[in-house]
Design a protein around this motif. Structure first.
Motif, PDB file in Angstrom:
ATOM      1  N   UNK A   1       5.346   3.817   3.469  1.00  0.00           N
ATOM      2  CA  UNK A   1       4.393   4.631   2.713  1.00  0.00           C
ATOM      3  C   UNK A   1       4.734   4.698   1.226  1.00  0.00           C
ATOM      4  N   UNK A   2       6.015   4.748   0.890  1.00  0.00           N
ATOM      5  CA  UNK A   2       6.419   4.944  -0.504  1.00  0.00           C
ATOM      6  C   UNK A   2       6.414   3.662  -1.328  1.00  0.00           C
ATOM      7  N   UNK A   3       6.385   2.500  -0.681  1.00  0.00           N
ATOM      8  CA  UNK A   3       6.500   1.245  -1.431  1.00  0.00           C
ATOM      9  C   UNK A   3       5.320   0.294  -1.264  1.00  0.00           C
ATOM     10  N   UNK A   4       4.568   0.407  -0.186  1.00  0.00           N
ATOM     11  CA  UNK A   4       3.595  -0.622   0.158  1.00  0.00           C
ATOM     12  C   UNK A   4       2.433  -0.719  -0.840  1.00  0.00           C
ATOM     13  N   UNK A   5       2.043   0.371  -1.453  1.00  0.00           N
ATOM     14  CA  UNK A   5       0.941   0.290  -2.415  1.00  0.00           C
ATOM     15  C   UNK A   5       1.330  -0.562  -3.618  1.00  0.00           C
ATOM     16  N   UNK A   6       2.530  -0.377  -4.115  1.00  0.00           N
ATOM     17  CA  UNK A   6       3.017  -1.181  -5.249  1.00  0.00           C
ATOM     18  C   UNK A   6       3.064  -2.664  -4.854  1.00  0.00           C
ATOM     19  N   UNK A   7       3.512  -2.927  -3.639  1.00  0.00           N
ATOM     20  CA  UNK A   7       3.560  -4.301  -3.136  1.00  0.00           C
ATOM     21  C   UNK A   7       2.166  -4.913  -3.092  1.00  0.00           C
ATOM     22  N   UNK A   8       1.229  -4.205  -2.488  1.00  0.00           N
ATOM     23  CA  UNK A   8      -0.134  -4.723  -2.342  1.00  0.00           C
ATOM     24  C   UNK A   8      -0.765  -4.976  -3.705  1.00  0.00           C
ATOM     25  N   UNK A   9      -0.604  -4.047  -4.623  1.00  0.00           N
ATOM     26  CA  UNK A   9      -1.205  -4.225  -5.954  1.00  0.00           C
ATOM     27  C   UNK A   9      -0.614  -5.431  -6.676  1.00  0.00           C
ATOM     28  N   UNK A  10       0.674  -5.706  -6.463  1.00  0.00           N
ATOM     29  CA  UNK A  10       1.260  -6.897  -7.100  1.00  0.00           C
ATOM     30  C   UNK A  10       0.670  -8.168  -6.507  1.00  0.00           C
ATOM     31  N   UNK A  11       0.414  -8.181  -5.197  1.00  0.00           N
ATOM     32  CA  UNK A  11      -0.179  -9.356  -4.557  1.00  0.00           C
ATOM     33  C   UNK A  11      -1.643  -9.509  -4.967  1.00  0.00           C
ATOM     34  N   UNK A  12      -2.374  -8.408  -5.035  1.00  0.00           N
ATOM     35  CA  UNK A  12      -3.783  -8.458  -5.431  1.00  0.00           C
ATOM     36  C   UNK A  12      -3.964  -8.921  -6.874  1.00  0.00           C
ATOM     37  N   UNK A  13      -2.922  -8.817  -7.675  1.00  0.00           N
ATOM     38  CA  UNK A  13      -2.980  -9.258  -9.072  1.00  0.00           C
ATOM     39  C   UNK A  13      -2.678 -10.745  -9.223  1.00  0.00           C
ATOM     40  N   UNK A  14      -2.655 -11.480  -8.130  1.00  0.00           N
ATOM     41  CA  UNK A  14      -2.332 -12.900  -8.152  1.00  0.00           C
ATOM     42  C   UNK A  14      -3.272 -13.673  -9.076  1.00  0.00           C
ATOM     43  N   UNK A  15      -2.733 -14.729  -9.655  1.00  0.00           N
ATOM     44  CA  UNK A  15      -3.519 -15.576 -10.554  1.00  0.00           C
ATOM     45  C   UNK A  15      -4.449 -16.531  -9.806  1.00  0.00           C
ATOM     46  N   UNK A  16      -4.310 -16.636  -8.486  1.00  0.00           N
ATOM     47  CA  UNK A  16      -5.211 -17.463  -7.683  1.00  0.00           C
ATOM     48  C   UNK A  16      -5.828 -16.600  -6.577  1.00  0.00           C
TER      49      UNK A  16
ATOM     50  N   UNK B   1      -7.670  -0.583   1.389  1.00  0.00           N
ATOM     51  CA  UNK B   1      -8.696  -1.450   1.962  1.00  0.00           C
ATOM     52  C   UNK B   1     -10.092  -1.021   1.554  1.00  0.00           C
ATOM     53  N   UNK B   2     -10.357   0.276   1.599  1.00  0.00           N
ATOM     54  CA  UNK B   2     -11.672   0.790   1.177  1.00  0.00           C
ATOM     55  C   UNK B   2     -11.887   0.593  -0.314  1.00  0.00           C
ATOM     56  N   UNK B   3     -10.837   0.807  -1.098  1.00  0.00           N
ATOM     57  CA  UNK B   3     -10.922   0.647  -2.550  1.00  0.00           C
ATOM     58  C   UNK B   3     -11.280  -0.797  -2.912  1.00  0.00           C
ATOM     59  N   UNK B   4     -10.658  -1.757  -2.235  1.00  0.00           N
ATOM     60  CA  UNK B   4     -10.927  -3.162  -2.509  1.00  0.00           C
ATOM     61  C   UNK B   4     -12.344  -3.520  -2.090  1.00  0.00           C
ATOM     62  N   UNK B   5     -12.818  -2.998  -0.951  1.00  0.00           N
ATOM     63  CA  UNK B   5     -14.198  -3.253  -0.503  1.00  0.00           C
ATOM     64  C   UNK B   5     -15.205  -2.783  -1.534  1.00  0.00           C
ATOM     65  N   UNK B   6     -14.985  -1.597  -2.079  1.00  0.00           N
ATOM     66  CA  UNK B   6     -15.902  -1.020  -3.058  1.00  0.00           C
ATOM     67  C   UNK B   6     -15.873  -1.828  -4.352  1.00  0.00           C
ATOM     68  N   UNK B   7     -14.691  -2.203  -4.772  1.00  0.00           N
ATOM     69  CA  UNK B   7     -14.536  -2.930  -6.030  1.00  0.00           C
ATOM     70  C   UNK B   7     -15.040  -4.361  -5.896  1.00  0.00           C
ATOM     71  N   UNK B   8     -14.841  -4.974  -4.734  1.00  0.00           N
ATOM     72  CA  UNK B   8     -15.252  -6.361  -4.532  1.00  0.00           C
ATOM     73  C   UNK B   8     -14.424  -7.302  -5.376  1.00  0.00           C
ATOM     74  N   UNK B   9     -15.046  -8.344  -5.858  1.00  0.00           N
ATOM     75  CA  UNK B   9     -14.340  -9.335  -6.655  1.00  0.00           C
ATOM     76  C   UNK B   9     -14.339  -8.915  -8.120  1.00  0.00           C
ATOM     77  N   UNK B  10     -13.605  -7.884  -8.419  1.00  0.00           N
ATOM     78  CA  UNK B  10     -13.556  -7.362  -9.781  1.00  0.00           C
ATOM     79  C   UNK B  10     -12.609  -8.133 -10.658  1.00  0.00           C
TER      80      UNK B  10
END
Length: 163
Positions: free
Chosen positions: A16-31, A54-63
């Motif tokens: 719970x304390x680390x996974x959001x930071x991990x996911x955001x780093x992966x979502x920031x990928x250059x590809x 997951x809900x946040x990404x669905x709403x944002x889409x390919x931002x």
């Protein structure tokens, strides 16, 4: 946006304390990536964090901020990171995949560099460690900063042959 060539698998148990930071780093990928996050029977708030992102990404889409085409959140009973990874490997649709632990972060270009290196050298598996890629005696194909890579990536076939 191009279809992803790489799926990233993130098993998470009581992260719970680390996974959001991990996911955001992966979502920031250059590809573009397919990102698979597995809540492996966590007893803390990990599942809630994953569902919210997951809900946040669905709403944002390919931002502009996130270059992930698909984000998949899976909840399963605890069976360990190894089994969580194997369960996802049976479902991915991309030719390549990589693992990131739920308490790690990656550089935005990590998977881009690893994929370019693998394709250039016609490799089935590319591995690099947390503190930089090992000197394997291979040419770098002009890929600047390859030593900045962290993680493991490979083709499904190669990994199933190893396991």
């Amino acid at each position: 946006m191009d279809s992803p060539k790489v799926s990233v698998i993130i098993p998470a148990y009581n992260a719970e304390k680390t996974v959001e930071r991990t996911i955001r780093s992966v979502l920031a990928s250059s590809i573009p990536l397919d990102v698979w996050i597995v809540d492996d029977g966590s007893t803390d708030g990990t599942g809630d964090v994953l569902d919210r992102i997951g809900e946040e990404v669905k709403v944002r889409g390919e931002g502009e901020q996130w270059n992930s085409k698909n984000l998949f959140v899976i909840h399963q009973p605890n069976c360990g990171a190894y089994q969580a990874r194997l369960n996802v490997l049976k479902q991915i649709r991309t030719p390549w995949f990589g693992f990131v632990d739920a308490d790690d972060t990656i550089e935005p270009t990590m998977f881009e560099k690893m994929l370019a290196f693998a394709e250039c050298e016609r490799l089935d598996v590319v591995r690099c460690s947390y503190d930089g890629a090992a000197d394997l005696g291979l040419t770098d194909c002009g890929i600047d900063g390859l030593s900045d890579c962290r993680g493991v990536a490979g083709t499904r076939q190669a990994v199933f042959e190893i396991y």
